[in-house]
Design a protein around this motif. Structure first.
Motif, short mmCIF file in Angstrom:
data_model
loop_
_atom_site.label_atom_id
_atom_site.label_comp_id
_atom_site.label_asym_id
_atom_site.label_seq_id
_atom_site.Cartn_x
_atom_site.Cartn_y
_atom_site.Cartn_z
N LYS A 30 10.59 6.01 5.92
CA LYS A 30 9.41 6.56 6.39
C LYS A 30 8.18 5.86 5.87
O LYS A 30 7.46 5.99 6.57
CB LYS A 30 9.52 7.98 5.78
CG LYS A 30 8.51 8.93 6.20
CD LYS A 30 8.66 9.49 7.64
CE LYS A 30 9.71 10.68 7.46
NZ LYS A 30 9.81 11.47 8.79
N ARG A 31 8.51 5.15 4.78
CA ARG A 31 7.10 4.49 4.26
C ARG A 31 7.14 3.27 5.09
O ARG A 31 5.87 2.89 5.14
CB ARG A 31 7.54 4.29 2.63
CG ARG A 31 7.04 5.14 1.83
CD ARG A 31 7.00 5.04 0.43
NE ARG A 31 8.48 4.91 -0.26
CZ ARG A 31 8.69 4.63 -1.49
NH1 ARG A 31 7.78 3.95 -2.24
NH2 ARG A 31 9.99 4.67 -1.88
N VAL A 32 8.07 2.40 5.51
CA VAL A 32 7.85 1.29 6.27
C VAL A 32 7.14 1.99 7.55
O VAL A 32 6.47 1.25 8.42
CB VAL A 32 9.35 0.85 6.81
CG1 VAL A 32 9.14 -0.18 7.80
CG2 VAL A 32 9.94 0.22 5.20
N LEU A 39 0.79 -1.31 -0.12
CA LEU A 39 0.10 0.04 0.27
C LEU A 39 0.78 1.36 -0.23
O LEU A 39 0.46 2.23 -0.51
CB LEU A 39 -1.01 0.05 1.12
CG LEU A 39 -2.32 -1.09 1.13
CD1 LEU A 39 -3.07 -0.97 2.41
CD2 LEU A 39 -3.01 -0.67 -0.12
N VAL A 40 2.10 1.43 0.41
CA VAL A 40 2.87 2.41 0.50
C VAL A 40 4.05 2.14 -0.65
O VAL A 40 5.08 3.08 -0.43
CB VAL A 40 3.65 2.37 2.01
CG1 VAL A 40 2.42 2.87 3.11
CG2 VAL A 40 4.51 1.16 2.34
N GLY A 41 3.87 1.38 -1.40
CA GLY A 41 4.75 1.17 -2.66
C GLY A 41 6.02 0.66 -2.54
O GLY A 41 6.92 0.85 -3.22
N LEU A 42 5.98 -0.48 -1.55
CA LEU A 42 7.14 -1.24 -1.30
C LEU A 42 7.05 -2.69 -1.50
O LEU A 42 5.95 -3.42 -1.07
CB LEU A 42 7.53 -1.11 0.37
CG LEU A 42 8.06 0.41 0.61
CD1 LEU A 42 8.46 0.43 1.96
CD2 LEU A 42 9.41 1.00 -0.48
N GLY A 43 7.79 -3.33 -2.28
CA GLY A 43 7.62 -4.67 -2.77
C GLY A 43 7.92 -5.93 -1.62
O GLY A 43 8.65 -5.54 -0.85
#
Length: 258
Positions: A150-152, A129-133
């Protein structure tokens, strides 16, 4: 009858010695609303957030969640209430000793008692959802860029699908492009959840992107509150000075002169 606010602060006061930090602070956030509290350094934003989280106790006043006064709640009851919440810390505050997915799933495992396999599956979903695979799931956080960390942190904040999410200076340390990415992710993720959000920030551009309403804090009190769309046209002298970064105005800086 008016709907009970999701979060409400009534006449909250907090001092450290003779230094008054929060001065009869009143603040109300409706269910599903995104409120950003802006203000300069030392105006009480972080202390306000710590009082809501129970890390600090105010001398007087009330802090209510869903109409329940939690100001003097026992540790167990406050923990139950805080299970409704998620938080993105200023510098993500990830655990170096844990993998990416373990960071995201930390609250699921520790606070909600979820099995590791199920928690990992959810963590990978939230990372997406935050763009991390999924290839990042087993990496260490030190291997990630600041923006990815920050996305994590954001994935961790939304992992348990909380009713309330707190954001502490979410764009600090990021370049303008990554800051914009984080702002958009915050807005999208919280809207999808229908969460109530409280953000503290000094970043005006970020505030206008993620806020429904903005409140300006000065010397521990709200001196203006209104719709984010009104911030440049409200004509309030405190807002005008803060938005334009003027030295002259009602906001006085505590600067020691030689």
């Amino acid at each position: 009858m008016a709907e009970t606010p999701k979060i409400e602060l009534r006449n909250v006061c907090k001092s450290f010695g003779k230094k008054v930090i929060l001065d009869n602070l009143n603040l109300s956030i409706a269910k599903g609303e995104s409120l950003v509290v802006i203000g300069g350094s030392g105006t009480g934003k972080s202390v306000m957030l710590k009082c809501i989280l129970g890390l600090l106790k105010p001398e007087s006043g009330e802090i209510l969640i869903d109409g329940e006064d939690i100001t003097n709640s026992s540790g167990h009851r406050r923990e139950q209430v805080l299970r409704k919440t998620g938080m993105l810390f200023q510098y993500a505050a990830l655990f170096d000793s844990l993998t990416v997915w373990e960071n995201v799933a930390f609250g699921l495992i520790q606070a909600h008692g979820m099995k590791r396999k199920e928690a990992k599956d959810i963590a990978i979903q939230k990372l997406a959802l935050v763009g991390l695979g999924p290839e990042l799931a087993d990496k260490r956080t030190a291997e990630l860029s600041v923006g990815m960390q920050k996305r994590v942190g954001l994935a961790r904040a939304i992992a348990a699908e909380p009713e309330i999410i707190f954001f502490d200076e979410p764009t600090t340390g990021l370049d303008p492009i990554m800051g914009d990415v984080i702002d958009n992710l915050i807005r999208d993720c919280t809207q999808d959840l229908g969460a109530t959000t409280l953000t503290i920030s000094h970043d005006m551009e970020s505030a206008q992107k993620i806020a429904d309403r903005i409140a300006l804090l000065y010397k521990g009190s709200v001196v203006w509150a209104g719709l984010a769309s009104e911030i440049h046209t409200c004509g309030d002298p405190y807002v005008e000075q803060f938005v334009h970064g003027d030295v002259d105005g009602p906001i006085k800086l505590d600067i020691l002169k030689p």
